[in-house]
Design a protein around this motif. Structure first.
Motif, short mmCIF file in Angstrom:
data_model
loop_
_atom_site.label_atom_id
_atom_site.label_comp_id
_atom_site.label_asym_id
_atom_site.label_seq_id
_atom_site.Cartn_x
_atom_site.Cartn_y
_atom_site.Cartn_z
N ASN A 90 0.83 -1.21 0.00
CA ASN A 90 0.00 0.00 0.00
C ASN A 90 0.86 1.26 0.00
O ASN A 90 0.55 2.24 -0.69
CB ASN A 90 -0.92 0.00 1.23
N SER A 91 1.95 1.23 0.80
CA SER A 91 2.82 2.40 0.83
C SER A 91 3.47 2.63 -0.54
O SER A 91 3.57 3.77 -1.00
CB SER A 91 3.89 2.22 1.91
N GLN A 92 3.90 1.54 -1.18
CA GLN A 92 4.48 1.69 -2.52
C GLN A 92 3.44 2.20 -3.51
O GLN A 92 3.74 3.05 -4.36
CB GLN A 92 5.04 0.35 -2.98
N LYS A 93 2.20 1.70 -3.37
CA LYS A 93 1.14 2.16 -4.27
C LYS A 93 0.85 3.64 -4.04
O LYS A 93 0.72 4.42 -4.99
CB LYS A 93 -0.11 1.33 -4.03
N ILE A 94 0.75 4.02 -2.75
CA ILE A 94 0.48 5.42 -2.43
C ILE A 94 1.62 6.31 -2.92
O ILE A 94 1.39 7.39 -3.48
CB ILE A 94 0.26 5.58 -0.92
N GLU A 122 1.30 6.58 -6.64
CA GLU A 122 0.21 7.49 -7.01
C GLU A 122 0.60 8.93 -6.74
O GLU A 122 0.31 9.83 -7.56
CB GLU A 122 -1.05 7.11 -6.24
N ALA A 123 1.25 9.15 -5.57
CA ALA A 123 1.67 10.52 -5.26
C ALA A 123 2.71 11.01 -6.27
O ALA A 123 2.67 12.16 -6.71
CB ALA A 123 2.24 10.57 -3.84
N ARG A 124 3.63 10.11 -6.64
CA ARG A 124 4.64 10.48 -7.63
C ARG A 124 4.00 10.78 -8.98
O ARG A 124 4.34 11.78 -9.64
CB ARG A 124 5.67 9.36 -7.74
N ALA A 131 2.11 14.04 -8.62
CA ALA A 131 3.04 15.18 -8.63
C ALA A 131 3.61 15.40 -10.02
O ALA A 131 3.77 16.55 -10.47
CB ALA A 131 4.17 14.92 -7.63
N ARG A 132 3.93 14.29 -10.70
CA ARG A 132 4.45 14.43 -12.06
C ARG A 132 3.41 15.04 -12.99
O ARG A 132 3.73 15.92 -13.80
CB ARG A 132 4.87 13.06 -12.57
N SER A 133 2.16 14.58 -12.83
CA SER A 133 1.09 15.14 -13.68
C SER A 133 0.88 16.61 -13.37
O SER A 133 0.75 17.44 -14.29
CB SER A 133 -0.20 14.35 -13.44
#
Length: 205
Positions: A122-126, A129-131, A134-136
């Protein structure tokens, strides 16, 4: 015949006045005291070591052993067996409890490891998603800034082109006026303004 030591000392002995003891009791014989004839001739053998008593001793030994075994089998042995059985049951219960606790610990460890793996996923997924978000967001902001910069650049280029055109127009006018004045001053002849302007444009081109 067996005569006691006391009677042997008093029989026929005078008293302190030399008179015989006529009133002394009859000496006790071995038959009188119940000792069988010849018993004292056995040399005083200890009865348990006398072979004549082995049979009775073995009989009483067997009887005593049987009674002792009966008492043990009815009282002490059942108690000992009960204590051993209780201890065996307690040990079995303790082992079962320990095995159950070990199984619970294994299940808890497996659940913990599963939860840890799920939390990591979940932490890797979050984080992903955050990355990505942020990239978007960064891409959107970059595109917006680039668009604004392009618009400002186009505006600046338009203004520069306008200023350049105006400056060139002013340069042509100035050059035409200067050339006309120089020709007039040098030749003293009147030169057409349009001809001078055409000549200046031809030179600048």
């Amino acid at each position: 015949m067996f005569v006691t030591e006391a009677f042997a000392q008093t029989e026929g002995a005078p008293d302190g006045h030399g008179t015989p003891l006529t009133s002394a009791p009859t000496p006790a014989t071995s038959e009188a005291i119940g000792v069988p004839e010849g018993a004292h001739e056995a040399g005083g053998t200890f009865p348990p070591l006398n072979p004549e008593f082995f049979a009775s001793q073995i009989l009483w030994l067997a009887i005593s052993f049987g009674v002792f075994y009966y008492v043990l089998s009815k009282t002490i042995i059942p108690r000992i067996a009960s204590v051993l059985e209780n201890r065996r049951e307690r040990i079995a219960a303790d082992l079962e409890a320990a095995e159950r606790m070990r199984a619970d610990a294994d299940e808890a460890q497996a659940a913990y490891e599963q939860e840890l793996a799920s939390a990591r996923a979940n932490s890797q997924k979050i984080a992903g998603e955050a990355r990505d978000s942020a990239r978007s967001s960064a891409d959107t902001e970059r595109k917006r800034i680039e668009g604004e910069l392009d618009a400002k650049l186009e505006t600046a280029q338009a203004r520069i082109a306008e200023i350049k055109a105006r400056a060139l127009a002013d340069v042509d006018t100035i050059a035409t006026d200067a050339a006309e004045a120089i020709l007039t001053e040098l030749t003293g002849a009147s030169v057409s303004h349009d001809e001078v302007a055409n000549a200046v444009r031809a030179v600048r081109a």
